[in-house]
Scaffold this motif. Structure first.
Motif, PDB file in Angstrom:
ATOM      1  N   LYS A   1      51.790  75.269 -21.477  1.00 44.80           N
ATOM      2  CA  LYS A   1      52.367  73.992 -21.921  1.00 44.80           C
ATOM      3  C   LYS A   1      53.792  73.828 -21.400  1.00 44.80           C
ATOM      4  CE  LYS A   1      52.976  71.150 -26.029  1.00 44.80           C
ATOM      5  NZ  LYS A   1      52.670  71.042 -27.459  1.00 44.80           N
ATOM      6  N   ALA A   2      54.588  74.890 -21.464  1.00 50.34           N
ATOM      7  CA  ALA A   2      55.972  74.823 -21.001  1.00 50.34           C
ATOM      8  C   ALA A   2      56.044  74.535 -19.506  1.00 50.34           C
ATOM      9  CB  ALA A   2      56.696  76.129 -21.330  1.00 50.34           C
ATOM     10  N   VAL A   3      55.277  75.259 -18.711  1.00 49.90           N
ATOM     11  CA  VAL A   3      55.321  75.076 -17.252  1.00 49.90           C
ATOM     12  C   VAL A   3      54.800  73.695 -16.873  1.00 49.90           C
ATOM     13  CG1 VAL A   3      54.416  75.910 -15.036  1.00 49.90           C
ATOM     14  CG2 VAL A   3      55.255  77.538 -16.746  1.00 49.90           C
ATOM     15  N   ASN A   4      53.726  73.266 -17.506  1.00 49.93           N
ATOM     16  CA  ASN A   4      53.188  71.933 -17.229  1.00 49.93           C
ATOM     17  C   ASN A   4      54.224  70.856 -17.566  1.00 49.93           C
ATOM     18  OD1 ASN A   4      50.979  70.160 -16.453  1.00 49.93           O
ATOM     19  ND2 ASN A   4      50.947  69.568 -18.604  1.00 49.93           N
ATOM     20  N   SER A   5      54.896  71.007 -18.686  1.00 59.35           N
ATOM     21  CA  SER A   5      55.916  70.039 -19.082  1.00 59.35           C
ATOM     22  C   SER A   5      57.106  70.068 -18.132  1.00 59.35           C
ATOM     23  CB  SER A   5      56.380  70.318 -20.513  1.00 59.35           C
ATOM     24  OG  SER A   5      55.326  70.120 -21.418  1.00 59.35           O
ATOM     25  N   LEU A   6      57.557  71.254 -17.759  1.00 62.58           N
ATOM     26  CA  LEU A   6      58.678  71.372 -16.835  1.00 62.58           C
ATOM     27  C   LEU A   6      58.344  70.742 -15.480  1.00 62.58           C
ATOM     28  CD1 LEU A   6      59.757  75.035 -17.668  1.00 62.58           C
ATOM     29  CD2 LEU A   6      61.118  72.962 -18.085  1.00 62.58           C
ATOM     30  N   GLU A   7      57.090  70.878 -15.070  1.00 63.61           N
ATOM     31  CA  GLU A   7      56.657  70.274 -13.800  1.00 63.61           C
ATOM     32  C   GLU A   7      56.851  68.756 -13.829  1.00 63.61           C
ATOM     33  OE1 GLU A   7      52.737  70.110 -10.888  1.00 63.61           O
ATOM     34  OE2 GLU A   7      52.511  70.803 -12.948  1.00 63.61           O
ATOM     35  N   HIS A   8      56.773  68.173 -15.022  1.00 69.50           N
ATOM     36  CA  HIS A   8      56.915  66.724 -15.177  1.00 69.50           C
ATOM     37  C   HIS A   8      58.281  66.338 -15.755  1.00 69.50           C
ATOM     38  CE1 HIS A   8      52.543  67.329 -14.905  1.00 69.50           C
ATOM     39  NE2 HIS A   8      52.630  66.231 -14.189  1.00 69.50           N
ATOM     40  N   PHE A   9      59.245  67.268 -15.635  1.00 68.76           N
ATOM     41  CA  PHE A   9      60.623  67.034 -16.086  1.00 68.76           C
ATOM     42  C   PHE A   9      60.679  66.612 -17.551  1.00 68.76           C
ATOM     43  CE2 PHE A   9      60.197  65.795 -11.576  1.00 68.76           C
ATOM     44  CZ  PHE A   9      60.918  66.838 -11.011  1.00 68.76           C
TER      45      PHE A   9
ATOM     46  N   GLN B   1      56.592  75.677  -8.003  1.00 66.51           N
ATOM     47  CA  GLN B   1      57.964  75.520  -7.545  1.00 66.51           C
ATOM     48  C   GLN B   1      58.681  74.322  -8.169  1.00 66.51           C
ATOM     49  OE1 GLN B   1      59.718  77.832  -5.671  1.00 66.51           O
ATOM     50  NE2 GLN B   1      57.861  78.969  -6.252  1.00 66.51           N
ATOM     51  N   LYS B   2      57.958  73.258  -8.446  1.00 68.55           N
ATOM     52  CA  LYS B   2      58.573  72.081  -9.062  1.00 68.55           C
ATOM     53  C   LYS B   2      59.088  72.424 -10.459  1.00 68.55           C
ATOM     54  CE  LYS B   2      57.546  67.170  -9.758  1.00 68.55           C
ATOM     55  NZ  LYS B   2      56.486  66.148  -9.666  1.00 68.55           N
ATOM     56  N   ALA B   3      58.277  73.116 -11.254  1.00 67.77           N
ATOM     57  CA  ALA B   3      58.680  73.537 -12.597  1.00 67.77           C
ATOM     58  C   ALA B   3      59.816  74.558 -12.510  1.00 67.77           C
ATOM     59  CB  ALA B   3      57.492  74.124 -13.346  1.00 67.77           C
ATOM     60  N   LYS B   4      59.725  75.468 -11.559  1.00 68.37           N
ATOM     61  CA  LYS B   4      60.756  76.495 -11.393  1.00 68.37           C
ATOM     62  C   LYS B   4      62.097  75.855 -11.044  1.00 68.37           C
ATOM     63  CE  LYS B   4      61.698  80.735  -8.829  1.00 68.37           C
ATOM     64  NZ  LYS B   4      61.154  81.710  -7.866  1.00 68.37           N
ATOM     65  N   HIS B   5      62.082  74.898 -10.154  1.00 69.15           N
ATOM     66  CA  HIS B   5      63.316  74.220  -9.752  1.00 69.15           C
ATOM     67  C   HIS B   5      63.933  73.481 -10.942  1.00 69.15           C
ATOM     68  CE1 HIS B   5      66.221  72.260  -7.199  1.00 69.15           C
ATOM     69  NE2 HIS B   5      65.848  71.093  -7.694  1.00 69.15           N
ATOM     70  N   TYR B   6      63.103  72.787 -11.716  1.00 68.13           N
ATOM     71  CA  TYR B   6      63.621  72.061 -12.869  1.00 68.13           C
ATOM     72  C   TYR B   6      64.169  73.040 -13.911  1.00 68.13           C
ATOM     73  CZ  TYR B   6      63.949  68.897 -16.846  1.00 68.13           C
ATOM     74  OH  TYR B   6      64.414  68.180 -17.923  1.00 68.13           O
ATOM     75  N   PHE B   7      63.441  74.108 -14.182  1.00 69.13           N
ATOM     76  CA  PHE B   7      63.908  75.098 -15.144  1.00 69.13           C
ATOM     77  C   PHE B   7      65.258  75.659 -14.709  1.00 69.13           C
ATOM     78  CE2 PHE B   7      64.195  79.502 -16.724  1.00 69.13           C
ATOM     79  CZ  PHE B   7      64.138  79.261 -18.092  1.00 69.13           C
ATOM     80  N   SER B   8      65.407  75.966 -13.433  1.00 70.65           N
ATOM     81  CA  SER B   8      66.666  76.548 -12.949  1.00 70.65           C
ATOM     82  C   SER B   8      67.826  75.556 -13.040  1.00 70.65           C
ATOM     83  CB  SER B   8      66.514  77.075 -11.522  1.00 70.65           C
ATOM     84  OG  SER B   8      66.333  76.008 -10.621  1.00 70.65           O
ATOM     85  N   SER B   9      67.518  74.257 -13.108  1.00 71.70           N
ATOM     86  CA  SER B   9      68.581  73.248 -13.198  1.00 71.70           C
ATOM     87  C   SER B   9      69.018  72.977 -14.643  1.00 71.70           C
ATOM     88  CB  SER B   9      68.114  71.937 -12.556  1.00 71.70           C
ATOM     89  OG  SER B   9      67.193  71.253 -13.394  1.00 71.70           O
TER      90      SER B   9
END
Length: 79
Positions: free
Chosen positions: A59-67, A23-31
């Motif tokens: 790699k993408a999801v892991n990176s998005l999780e960390h903004f 959810q953290k990565a999903k929220h950042y991606f949606s922003s």
């Protein structure tokens, strides 16, 4: 290079499934701005094999999780 079963700018199913589990990565991606979303999608789509797509998705999801979008500058995209 897009794999034959993918259309340009179509969000890969593996990426959607991974975002739904993070959810953290999903929220950042949606922003993200639409242009940045397309860069992330393209980064995954240019995979030439299923294994490479899996690695790029992780790699993408892991990176998005960390903004973090730095992975886009190291991947080969068409932009």
């Amino acid at each position: 290079m897009n794999r034959p079963e993918q259309k340009p700018n179509e969000v890969p199913v593996s990426f959607v499934n991974s975002l739904n589990q993070n959810q953290k990565a999903k929220h950042y991606f949606s922003s993200l701005a639409d242009q940045d979303k397309l860069k992330v999608i393209s980064y995954i789509q240019i995979s030439s094999t299923g294994e490479e797509e899996k690695q790029r998705t992780h790699k993408a999801v892991n990176s998005l999780e960390h903004f973090d979008l730095d992975f886009l500058s190291t991947g080969q995209t068409s932009f």
